[in-house]
Design an enzyme around this catalytic site. Structure first.
Site, mmCIF file in Angstrom:
data_model
loop_
_atom_site.group_PDB
_atom_site.id
_atom_site.type_symbol
_atom_site.label_atom_id
_atom_site.label_comp_id
_atom_site.label_asym_id
_atom_site.label_seq_id
_atom_site.Cartn_x
_atom_site.Cartn_y
_atom_site.Cartn_z
ATOM 1 N N ALA A 191 0.844 -1.194 0.000
ATOM 2 C CA ALA A 191 0.000 0.000 0.000
ATOM 3 C C ALA A 191 0.876 1.240 0.000
ATOM 4 O O ALA A 191 1.941 1.256 0.625
ATOM 5 C CB ALA A 191 -0.924 0.003 1.219
ATOM 6 N N SER A 192 0.435 2.260 -0.705
ATOM 7 C CA SER A 192 1.162 3.525 -0.695
ATOM 8 C C SER A 192 0.906 4.286 0.592
ATOM 9 O O SER A 192 1.688 5.154 0.981
ATOM 10 C CB SER A 192 0.738 4.376 -1.894
ATOM 11 O OG SER A 192 -0.648 4.687 -1.815
ATOM 12 N N HIS A 233 4.495 17.138 0.987
ATOM 13 C CA HIS A 233 5.266 16.298 1.905
ATOM 14 C C HIS A 233 6.518 17.028 2.386
ATOM 15 O O HIS A 233 6.895 18.060 1.831
ATOM 16 C CB HIS A 233 5.664 14.973 1.237
ATOM 17 C CG HIS A 233 4.544 13.985 1.159
ATOM 18 N ND1 HIS A 233 3.669 13.943 0.095
ATOM 19 C CD2 HIS A 233 4.144 13.005 2.010
ATOM 20 C CE1 HIS A 233 2.780 12.984 0.292
ATOM 21 N NE2 HIS A 233 3.048 12.399 1.444
ATOM 22 N N LYS A 246 11.479 13.820 1.480
ATOM 23 C CA LYS A 246 10.863 12.748 0.680
ATOM 24 C C LYS A 246 11.540 12.696 -0.682
ATOM 25 O O LYS A 246 11.676 13.712 -1.357
ATOM 26 C CB LYS A 246 9.357 12.981 0.521
ATOM 27 C CG LYS A 246 8.652 11.827 -0.180
ATOM 28 C CD LYS A 246 7.141 11.965 -0.082
ATOM 29 C CE LYS A 246 6.424 10.835 -0.809
ATOM 30 N NZ LYS A 246 6.767 9.492 -0.290
#
Length: 269
Positions: A125-126, A158, A162
């Site tokens: 899952a992201s 974000h 990141k």
């Protein structure tokens, strides 16, 4: 009395790793048994609890997952694609299930993950937040109703550290929209830049990306027509929601045999 699910964590010293360990310790159904780092890491042999500030918990940092094969039931991995694929090899060899939160995989790497799911159970899952997975459902329904009459844009924010863009969550939102609209996300995306960009194509998904400060994660989807605009936003205040979802996934997948799953399976959405 049910036995606790024994969990191994990769990257335990990182921000997500620390959150996962704290959540495991607070969950009565899970037990941290393995903390794995890269080869020759300077903290090998030290108690992970002491390193992350929760006191000794009896789990020593190791770089040898193979010698720990009898010490865990499920591996949780939030690292980088190359590392994840190596851990997948271990899990496949020792028949251990895995929860993958790593993002930034290429299509070829996703195909490799799918091939492993024929032999072990995998959740990928992201985003493991319950809220963001509810957002996916809202986006799907909204697209079904007004997608054909709207310019659709995804805005994601974000923290400055990141390394992948757009975020895995933003891309997953794009996939949700593309499936409803019967579009190809790779071909039908706009990444805004300066210059003369021309008139906006209506049959495209626009992406805007911000990297700044310590933003945990914010995703907004805009549906804009000539008459009105709808914005659907999810904001993560901290990473604990991701950690809780990942632990919930590990507990869910513990007894599965094979297959590729995501959070919609875990949450029965």
């Amino acid at each position: 009395m049910n036995k606790k699910t024994r969990i191994a964590i990769t990257g335990p010293i990182g921000r997500m790793g620390r959150m996962l360990i704290k959540e495991i310790q607070n969950n009565k159904h899970s037990h941290l048994t393995v903390a794995v780092v890269q080869k020759k890491h300077q903290l090998i042999g030290q108690d992970i609890g002491r390193i992350i500030g929760i006191g000794e918990i009896g789990v020593l940092i190791s770089d040898e997952l193979n010698i720990k094969k009898n010490d865990f039931d499920v591996l949780i991995d939030f690292t980088r694609p190359a590392g994840t694929l190596e851990y997948l090899k271990y899990c496949n060899k020792f028949k251990k299930n895995i929860v993958i939160g790593t993002t930034g995989f290429s299509k070829e790497e996703i195909d490799i993950i799918k091939s492993y799911s024929q032999k072990i159970a995998i959740i990928i899952a992201s985003n493991f937040s319950i809220g963001i997975n509810l957002l996916f459902q809202l986006i799907k329904k909204t697209t079904q109703i007004i997608g054909k009459d709207s310019d659709i844009n995804i805005l994601e924010y974000h923290h400055r550290n990141k390394i992948d863009a757009p975020s895995g969550t933003a891309l997953e939102i794009g996939e949700v929209i593309s499936k409803v609209m019967n579009w190809n996300l790779n071909q039908d995306s706009i990444y805004y830049q300066k210059g003369i960009t021309g008139i906006r194509d209506a049959k495209k998904i626009g992406f805007s990306i911000v990297r700044a400060g310590n933003i945990v994660g914010k995703h907004t989807v805009m549906f804009s027509s000539c008459d009105e605009e709808i914005k659907i936003t999810h904001t993560a205040s901290n990473r604990m929601s991701f950690a809780r979802g990942a632990i919930q996934s590990a507990l869910w997948i513990h007894k599965k045999n094979t297959g590729l799953f995501d959070m919609t399976d875990v949450l029965s959405l």
